[in-house]
Design an enzyme around this catalytic site. Sequence first.
Site, PDB file in Angstrom:
ATOM      1  N   VAL A 120       0.840  -1.192   0.000  1.00  0.00           N
ATOM      2  CA  VAL A 120       0.000   0.000   0.000  1.00  0.00           C
ATOM      3  C   VAL A 120       0.876   1.244   0.000  1.00  0.00           C
ATOM      4  O   VAL A 120       1.858   1.322   0.742  1.00  0.00           O
ATOM      5  CB  VAL A 120      -0.971   0.006   1.209  1.00  0.00           C
ATOM      6  CG1 VAL A 120      -0.223  -0.058   2.531  1.00  0.00           C
ATOM      7  CG2 VAL A 120      -1.893   1.216   1.174  1.00  0.00           C
ATOM      8  N   SER A 121       0.567   2.189  -0.871  1.00  0.00           N
ATOM      9  CA  SER A 121       1.251   3.483  -0.950  1.00  0.00           C
ATOM     10  C   SER A 121       2.752   3.282  -1.175  1.00  0.00           C
ATOM     11  O   SER A 121       3.153   2.677  -2.162  1.00  0.00           O
ATOM     12  CB  SER A 121       0.949   4.290   0.320  1.00  0.00           C
ATOM     13  OG  SER A 121       1.292   5.638   0.163  1.00  0.00           O
ATOM     14  N   TRP A 122       3.612   3.757  -0.260  1.00  0.00           N
ATOM     15  CA  TRP A 122       5.064   3.530  -0.379  1.00  0.00           C
ATOM     16  C   TRP A 122       5.345   2.034  -0.511  1.00  0.00           C
ATOM     17  O   TRP A 122       6.191   1.610  -1.303  1.00  0.00           O
ATOM     18  CB  TRP A 122       5.756   4.096   0.858  1.00  0.00           C
ATOM     19  CG  TRP A 122       7.252   4.044   0.862  1.00  0.00           C
ATOM     20  CD1 TRP A 122       8.119   5.041   0.497  1.00  0.00           C
ATOM     21  CD2 TRP A 122       8.084   2.943   1.287  1.00  0.00           C
ATOM     22  NE1 TRP A 122       9.421   4.634   0.647  1.00  0.00           N
ATOM     23  CE2 TRP A 122       9.431   3.347   1.138  1.00  0.00           C
ATOM     24  CE3 TRP A 122       7.824   1.673   1.770  1.00  0.00           C
ATOM     25  CZ2 TRP A 122      10.503   2.514   1.467  1.00  0.00           C
ATOM     26  CZ3 TRP A 122       8.891   0.839   2.090  1.00  0.00           C
ATOM     27  CH2 TRP A 122      10.208   1.262   1.939  1.00  0.00           C
TER      28      TRP A 122
END
Length: 294
Positions: A117-119
């Site tokens: 998720v995300s980074w």
Amino acid sequence: MGDKREEVLDAALDEAMRDARITMESVGGRTLRVATWRLDQPSDHLPILFFNGIGANIEAVAPLAEALPDRGFVMFDMPGVGGSPDPVVPYNTVTMAWTTTQLLDKLGVDQVDVMGVSWGGAMAQHFAIQHPGRVRRLILAATSAGMLMVPGNPSSLSKMADPRRYIDAAFMAEHFQTLYGGALGKSVNKMEHIHRLKPPSPRGYFYQLLAMLGWTSAPMLPFMRKKTLIMMGDEDHIVPLANGWFLDKLIPESEMLVLRGGGHLFLLSHSDECVAAMNRFLDEPEAVQRPKAA
């Protein structure tokens, strides 16, 4: 009243972590705080290897592991984040992907389904590219192809880059809607999420930012032959929806799910929908390949 709320939040945290096995593992020259769920239990499914968002500790995503009771789950705190000691020297996607393989070896896990998720979505992409033999399928949530991305809302990004969101609960609560938008930002559940967070060290947070400096997966994604589920929120102020469409166009065997009203934390605000989509995608027979729109 405040003490009562703290007791309720502590109870929710204990519930989310009740089945987790927490260990400190020395791998690849680093010491990492590792959480595993159900690795010692028989299963017809591969374990999920999860890469978390920047600065986020294991507890922040523990409810997701609990929501997938038929699957093993592996997650760790990045150096200087959560309970992992500060990194002595910087790292990048290459070295951290290799370190992750050493961790899987130590845990006795050969192949995994990978999620980020995300980074952590960037780390998940890089892991699948660098170590394709360890990966069956890939799930990317609220993420992008790295430097080649459509930037988010400047107001949200400026607060995202401020580690005070982990250190100062009042700052986090005040700016939660700006940071994460969507349904969770308007929900009382935000206090439960804030309570799970532990601030990263300044060095740990900086090294995470540094690890992705100049990184992009875009040139390699067309050659990545992994079935991929891309989940994006249409109210994400940090990683706008357009980044998901870009990933979908680059990855040959991908499909896209848009969470309506989902902000950057749609895994929590839309948890039932996300878990159902993940189970359906991971259980889909290998022969099934959905045609992509032109």
